[in-house]
Design an enzyme around this catalytic site. Structure first.
Site, PDB file in Angstrom:
ATOM      1  N   CYS A 129      59.118   5.357 -23.170  1.00  0.00           N
ATOM      2  CA  CYS A 129      58.529   4.023 -23.127  1.00  0.00           C
ATOM      3  C   CYS A 129      59.306   3.215 -22.096  1.00  0.00           C
ATOM      4  O   CYS A 129      60.500   2.975 -22.268  1.00  0.00           O
ATOM      5  CB  CYS A 129      58.648   3.412 -24.530  1.00  0.00           C
ATOM      6  N   CYS A 143      56.189 -10.814 -30.847  1.00  0.00           N
ATOM      7  CA  CYS A 143      56.891  -9.884 -29.956  1.00  0.00           C
ATOM      8  C   CYS A 143      58.246 -10.448 -29.543  1.00  0.00           C
ATOM      9  O   CYS A 143      58.336 -11.573 -29.050  1.00  0.00           O
ATOM     10  CB  CYS A 143      56.029  -9.630 -28.716  1.00  0.00           C
ATOM     11  N   CYS A 370      58.495  -0.622 -30.915  1.00  0.00           N
ATOM     12  CA  CYS A 370      57.585  -1.447 -30.135  1.00  0.00           C
ATOM     13  C   CYS A 370      57.801  -2.927 -30.424  1.00  0.00           C
ATOM     14  O   CYS A 370      57.813  -3.340 -31.576  1.00  0.00           O
ATOM     15  CB  CYS A 370      56.161  -1.127 -30.567  1.00  0.00           C
TER      16      CYS A 370
HETATM   17  N1  SAH Z   1      52.811  -6.314 -22.544  1.00  0.00           N
HETATM   18  C1  SAH Z   1      52.074  -5.154 -22.853  1.00  0.00           C
HETATM   19  C2  SAH Z   1      52.925  -3.918 -23.062  1.00  0.00           C
HETATM   20  C3  SAH Z   1      54.215  -4.072 -23.835  1.00  0.00           C
HETATM   21  S1  SAH Z   1      54.100  -4.383 -25.551  1.00  0.00           S
HETATM   22  C4  SAH Z   1      51.179  -5.402 -24.062  1.00  0.00           C
HETATM   23  O1  SAH Z   1      51.334  -6.413 -24.715  1.00  0.00           O
HETATM   24  O2  SAH Z   1      50.306  -4.571 -24.302  1.00  0.00           O
HETATM   25  C5  SAH Z   1      53.634  -2.828 -26.275  1.00  0.00           C
HETATM   26  C6  SAH Z   1      52.911  -2.943 -27.597  1.00  0.00           C
HETATM   27  O3  SAH Z   1      53.786  -3.390 -28.650  1.00  0.00           O
HETATM   28  C7  SAH Z   1      51.804  -3.974 -27.567  1.00  0.00           C
HETATM   29  O4  SAH Z   1      50.645  -3.497 -28.203  1.00  0.00           O
HETATM   30  C8  SAH Z   1      52.394  -5.106 -28.357  1.00  0.00           C
HETATM   31  O5  SAH Z   1      51.420  -5.964 -28.824  1.00  0.00           O
HETATM   32  C9  SAH Z   1      53.146  -4.381 -29.419  1.00  0.00           C
HETATM   33  N2  SAH Z   1      54.143  -5.185 -30.120  1.00  0.00           N
HETATM   34  C10 SAH Z   1      54.829  -6.243 -29.642  1.00  0.00           C
HETATM   35  N3  SAH Z   1      55.672  -6.729 -30.598  1.00  0.00           N
HETATM   36  C11 SAH Z   1      55.527  -5.933 -31.674  1.00  0.00           C
HETATM   37  C12 SAH Z   1      56.161  -5.892 -32.952  1.00  0.00           C
HETATM   38  N4  SAH Z   1      57.123  -6.743 -33.273  1.00  0.00           N
HETATM   39  N5  SAH Z   1      55.769  -4.942 -33.834  1.00  0.00           N
HETATM   40  C13 SAH Z   1      54.819  -4.049 -33.483  1.00  0.00           C
HETATM   41  N6  SAH Z   1      54.220  -4.017 -32.279  1.00  0.00           N
HETATM   42  C14 SAH Z   1      54.552  -4.961 -31.385  1.00  0.00           C
HETATM   43 FE1  SF4 Z   2      52.851 -10.038 -25.419  1.00  0.00          FE
HETATM   44 FE2  SF4 Z   2      53.237  -7.570 -24.437  1.00  0.00          FE
HETATM   45 FE3  SF4 Z   2      54.484  -9.666 -23.323  1.00  0.00          FE
HETATM   46 FE4  SF4 Z   2      55.208  -8.851 -25.757  1.00  0.00          FE
HETATM   47  S1  SF4 Z   2      55.419  -7.700 -23.858  1.00  0.00           S
HETATM   48  S2  SF4 Z   2      54.866 -10.985 -25.087  1.00  0.00           S
HETATM   49  S3  SF4 Z   2      53.265  -8.175 -26.602  1.00  0.00           S
HETATM   50  S4  SF4 Z   2      52.263  -9.317 -23.393  1.00  0.00           S
END
Ligand code: SAH
Ligand code: SF4
Length: 409
Positions: A129, A143, A370
């Site tokens: 990842c 996030c 994630c």
């Molecule tokens: N910015 C991109 C890729 C990075 S995040 C995006 O948002 O798709 C990768 C994945 O992890 C995304 O689906 C995001 O929504 C998820 N994610 C972020 N914070 C999380 C959390 N605390 N628990 C589970 N999944 C989370």
């Molecule tokens: Fe949202 Fe993906 Fe950015 Fe986290 S990394 S703030 S899930 S867009």
């Protein structure tokens, strides 16, 4: 729930000012750029194509960092290359190994910034990842990365460099004459699901993935690379036409009202626009489905009604749905849905004909799951009070912490 947080509230984009290096780093240059660089360093034009192929293979197929080791090049030419160029990767600052074998690397890039890279070994495959930005300008409220204020785009070299340094750490460069096979690879899959929004750094992500897919180098199949986006509508089609990798969309909600507060970019590109772009997505077929990611937040988006709305929303799109139990982080304003709830939700999707695996959280003990990634230097800058306020949630109870109390993570 009313969310008032601006889409990019206090992010501080920092200019990408790599220190003026005397020698140019070759890692991350596309084939054309590599050839141009070799010509600029005095390689005769007639030989340039061949030299490009040789240097490329040394760097990406064999993992060599020292020009002196490029034994199929003349000695003087190797010396000339060393005068002009370097082959450099970001530096691993720390490496944590979870009880379940997941590895998290903290990686330092030019300017002293840090990103995280996670390796997840599974039966018969291994997923790396990788990150596309330091932090993220989008402030999804669940996030951890989204709470980081410092943001900068990574270069193509820093992106493909993450794959190369993980290969170094796993000892995965092939011995001479032995091409890696997909089935036996330690790193068999790449997901752009680390820190950052890849579609806000499109060119660098594209160039890095082209390098990773090149058959004379790291040679990963495009089907083993997945780019995850929060839904940057204007860039979505380019993922298929310019990169060709698989697409995952972070959906997380089935109404604009809720998605506006969970994934604030939804206010700019609401569900109707997002789904128009997805329905028009090139290459869509039963073998090339779009993955929808859906984080399970207790009492927020996990009801039966949500599941049924989800089925309606994606109707007609070849899709699979990845249910992600929410990964908690210190100060997070949500809780993970109960297991029975997640299963009931998955069951509705399954009965509607969708594969909907529940993603097993990995590496939680080292904060590698994630959405938990956030560089150490930036951790805990935003308080849970600020986060709750931005998410329009009730303020959490105040905890009085003793001075010098150990950090929570
Ligand atoms: N910015 C991109 C890729 C990075 S995040 C995006 O948002 O798709 C990768 C994945 O992890 C995304 O689906 C995001 O929504 C998820 N994610 C972020 N914070 C999380 C959390 N605390 N628990 C589970 N999944 C989370
Ligand atoms: Fe949202 Fe993906 Fe950015 Fe986290 S990394 S703030 S899930 S867009």
């Amino acid at each position: 729930m009313t969310a008032k947080a601006p889409i990019t509230p206090e992010a501080m984009p920092i200019p990408r000012k790599a220190p003026e290096a005397a020698r140019q780093n070759l890692v991350g240059l596309t084939r054309d750029r590599l050839r141009a660089a070799l010509i600029a360093a005095g390689t005769p034009e007639k030989q340039a194509k061949m030299r490009e192929a040789q240097v490329w293979q040394w760097i990406y197929q064999k993992g060599v960092r020292d020009f002196a080791a490029m034994t199929n090049l003349a000695k003087e030419y190797r010396a000339r290359l060393a005068e002009h160029f370097v082959i450099e990767l970001p530096e691993i600052v720390s490496r944590n190994v979870s009880a379940d074998g997941t590895r998290k690397y903290l990686v330092r890039i030019a300017g002293g910034h840090e990103v995280e890279v996670v390796y997840i070994p599974e039966d018969g495959r291994g997923t790396l990842c990788i990150s596309s930005q330091v932090g993220c300008t989008l402030t999804c409220t669940f996030c951890h990365t989204g709470t980081q204020r410092l943001v900068r785009n990574l270069t193509a070299g820093e992106i493909v460099g993450q794959i190369m340094l993980a290969r170094d750490d796993l000892g995965e460069w092939p011995e001479p004459g032995r091409a890696p096979k997909d089935e036996t690879r330690l790193i068999s899959n790449i997901v752009l699901m680390g820190m950052g929004e890849p579609l806000y750094n499109f060119e660098a992500v594209r160039d890095a993935m082209k390098i990773a897919m090149d058959g004379e180098g790291i040679s990963l199949s495009r089907r083993r690379i997945t780019l995850s986006t929060s839904g940057i509508v204007p860039e979505i089609g380019r993922t298929a036409t310019e990169i060709g990798c698989m697409l995952a969309v972070s959906l997380h909600a089935t109404t604009d009202e809720l998605r506006n507060s969970l994934v604030p970019i939804n206010r700019k590109y609401p569900l109707a626009q997002l789904f128009d772009a997805l329905r028009a997505y090139p290459k869509l077929s039963n073998s090339e489905r779009i993955t929808f990611e859906y984080v399970m937040l207790k009492g927020v988006n996990d009801s039966d009604a949500d599941a049924r709305r989800l089925v309606k929303l994606i109707a007609g799109i070849p899709a699979k749905i990845n249910l992600i139990p929410f990964n908690e982080w210190p100060g997070a304003p949500y809780q993970r849905s109960d297991w029975e709830r997640i299963e009931a939700f998955a069951d509705i999707l399954y009965k509607a004909g969708y594969a909907s695996p529940i993603r097993t959280p990995r590496g939680e003990d080292i904060m590698a799951a994630c959405g938990q990634l956030k560089s150490a230097t930036e951790r805990a800058r935003k308080t849970r009070f600020e986060i709750a306020a931005e998410a329009g949630l009730p303020q959490p109870e105040r905890i009085v912490r003793r001075p010098n109390a150990p950090d929570v993570h």
